[in-house]
Design an enzyme around this catalytic site. Structure first.
Site, PDB file in Angstrom:
ATOM      1  N   GLN A  97       0.815  -1.214   0.000  1.00 46.51           N
ATOM      2  CA  GLN A  97       0.000   0.000   0.000  1.00 46.51           C
ATOM      3  C   GLN A  97       0.844   1.257   0.000  1.00 46.51           C
ATOM      4  OE1 GLN A  97      -1.612   0.520   4.392  1.00 46.51           O
ATOM      5  NE2 GLN A  97      -1.732  -1.638   3.770  1.00 46.51           N
ATOM      6  N   HIS A  99       0.178   5.690   0.807  1.00 49.22           N
ATOM      7  CA  HIS A  99      -0.732   6.717   1.310  1.00 49.22           C
ATOM      8  C   HIS A  99      -0.428   8.049   0.630  1.00 49.22           C
ATOM      9  CE1 HIS A  99      -1.675   3.684   4.188  1.00 49.22           C
ATOM     10  NE2 HIS A  99      -0.484   3.748   4.755  1.00 49.22           N
ATOM     11  N   GLU A 102       2.697   7.004   9.096  1.00 54.59           N
ATOM     12  CA  GLU A 102       2.612   5.926  10.080  1.00 54.59           C
ATOM     13  C   GLU A 102       3.981   5.677  10.713  1.00 54.59           C
ATOM     14  OE1 GLU A 102      -0.686   3.214   7.628  1.00 54.59           O
ATOM     15  OE2 GLU A 102       1.397   2.544   7.821  1.00 54.59           O
ATOM     16  N   HIS A 136       4.762   0.104   0.977  1.00 55.62           N
ATOM     17  CA  HIS A 136       5.157  -0.745   2.095  1.00 55.62           C
ATOM     18  C   HIS A 136       4.122  -1.841   2.309  1.00 55.62           C
ATOM     19  CE1 HIS A 136       2.594   2.467   3.752  1.00 55.62           C
ATOM     20  NE2 HIS A 136       2.197   1.576   4.662  1.00 55.62           N
ATOM     21  N   ARG A 176      -3.867   0.421  -2.764  1.00 58.88           N
ATOM     22  CA  ARG A 176      -3.270  -0.914  -2.668  1.00 58.88           C
ATOM     23  C   ARG A 176      -2.647  -1.363  -3.987  1.00 58.88           C
ATOM     24  NH1 ARG A 176      -7.812  -0.823   0.569  1.00 58.88           N
ATOM     25  NH2 ARG A 176      -7.348  -1.280   2.761  1.00 58.88           N
TER      26      ARG A 176
END
Length: 314
Positions: free
Chosen positions: A8, A10, A45, A173, A192
């Site tokens: 995925q 972001h 994250e 990642h 994804r």
């Protein structure tokens, strides 16, 4: 992470705002499985390993990626694509490749790996292990998951207990195996690229993925004078720190907002001058509020994480 999580990416904050507004204008329902942008926020994250933790993180450096393609016979035909079109051309090539071509390239690779994988002789430090495991988990109806290409393209990272890694916007990642503490910005924007049964939108993925050499930066917490150790990241949205306490140790801190305290090992008591809560297996977390000093006392050797919004970072 028992089963491998999807590859995925972001989006950045700016991109998320633009794309969220676009999908709203197109009247795509928020709960639609084909919706890519659920909110107008980014999703940086931080993950911290609680033991051996395996993940994919960004594209390998150029020489390492070229060596991988040369040394895996079934992927050797991709070398000219990398040489002629770089990272972006290579990734676009495999992500847009017809499924029949994916099967043609990867079937002999998987056939060669399966017997070794089932014998238990593969090492987790090899992408072959994860490719075989991914095939067992995600390939279906005779079709091989194209995310297996990414296992060979990306850095395979092994974190030890207490080590962390930060996922910035655009960095591809996937979490493969292990237990962790994870903190992120308030968003559900996930694009994804494979190893999943969920929706994949290659066009949107390619808008945001950073197709460039990535050198993984393993993070260790930095200590202050109070025994608290902070994981430094560029994210302004959150803060994560940890206390490693011996039996009888007591520390204190002043929350600057609503914070979460999470015990991952041991037994400790938390006291905010009004209430005392025992943190242990089965009830390891508490919420603390600003306005009082919080005291943390370890009954045995304990590890306690402190998670908060990014007010501390400003």
């Amino acid at each position: 992470v028992r089963d491998m999580l999807s590859i995925q990416v972001h989006p950045s904050k700016e991109a998320a705002e633009i794309e969220f507004a676009r999908e709203n204008a197109e009247c795509i329902p928020l709960d639609s499985p084909h919706r890519c942008y659920k909110d107008p926020n980014h999703k940086p994250e931080l993950v911290v390993a609680l033991g051996d933790f395996w993940l994919l993180h960004g594209f390998k450096p150029t020489e390492e990626l070229a060596d991988t393609l040369l040394n895996v016979a079934e992927l050797r035909e991709l070398v000219p694509v990398l040489n002629d079109s770089g990272y972006t051309g290579l990734y676009k090539h495999v992500m847009e490749m017809p499924q029949e071509e994916v099967n043609r390239i990867l079937t002999p690779l998987i056939d060669n790996l399966n017997k070794i994988y089932e014998s238990g002789e593969m090492e987790k430090s090899s992408p072959d292990y994860w490719a075989a495991k991914a095939h067992k988990t995600f390939s279906s109806e005779g079709n091989i998951d194209r995310g297996i290409f990414s296992i060979y393209f990306f850095n395979l990272v092994h974190l030890k207990k207490g080590e962390g890694i930060f996922q910035a916007a655009g960095v591809p990642h996937a979490y493969l195996e292990g237990q962790n503490v994870e903190i992120m910005a308030n968003s559900d924007n996930v694009l994804r690229g494979g190893l999943t049964t969920k929706h994949i939108n290659v066009q949107e993925l390619m808008k945001h993925v950073k197709c460039e050499a990535t050198y993984p930066k393993i993070l260790s917490p930095e200590a202050d004078n109070e025994g608290e150790r902070k994981y430094e990241t560029p994210a302004e949205d959150f803060r994560l720190s940890v206390f490693e306490l011996e039996a009888g140790d007591t520390v204190s801190f002043k929350p600057q907002g609503v914070e979460v305290v999470l015990l991952t090992e041991g037994i400790a008591e938390i006291d905010d001058e009004n209430d005392t809560i025992r943190l242990q297996a089965g009830s390891p977390a508490a919420v603390v509020f600003p306005g009082h000093t919080v005291y943390l006392a370890a009954a045995v050797k304990s590890t306690v994480f402190r998670a908060s919004a990014g007010i501390h970072n400003r």
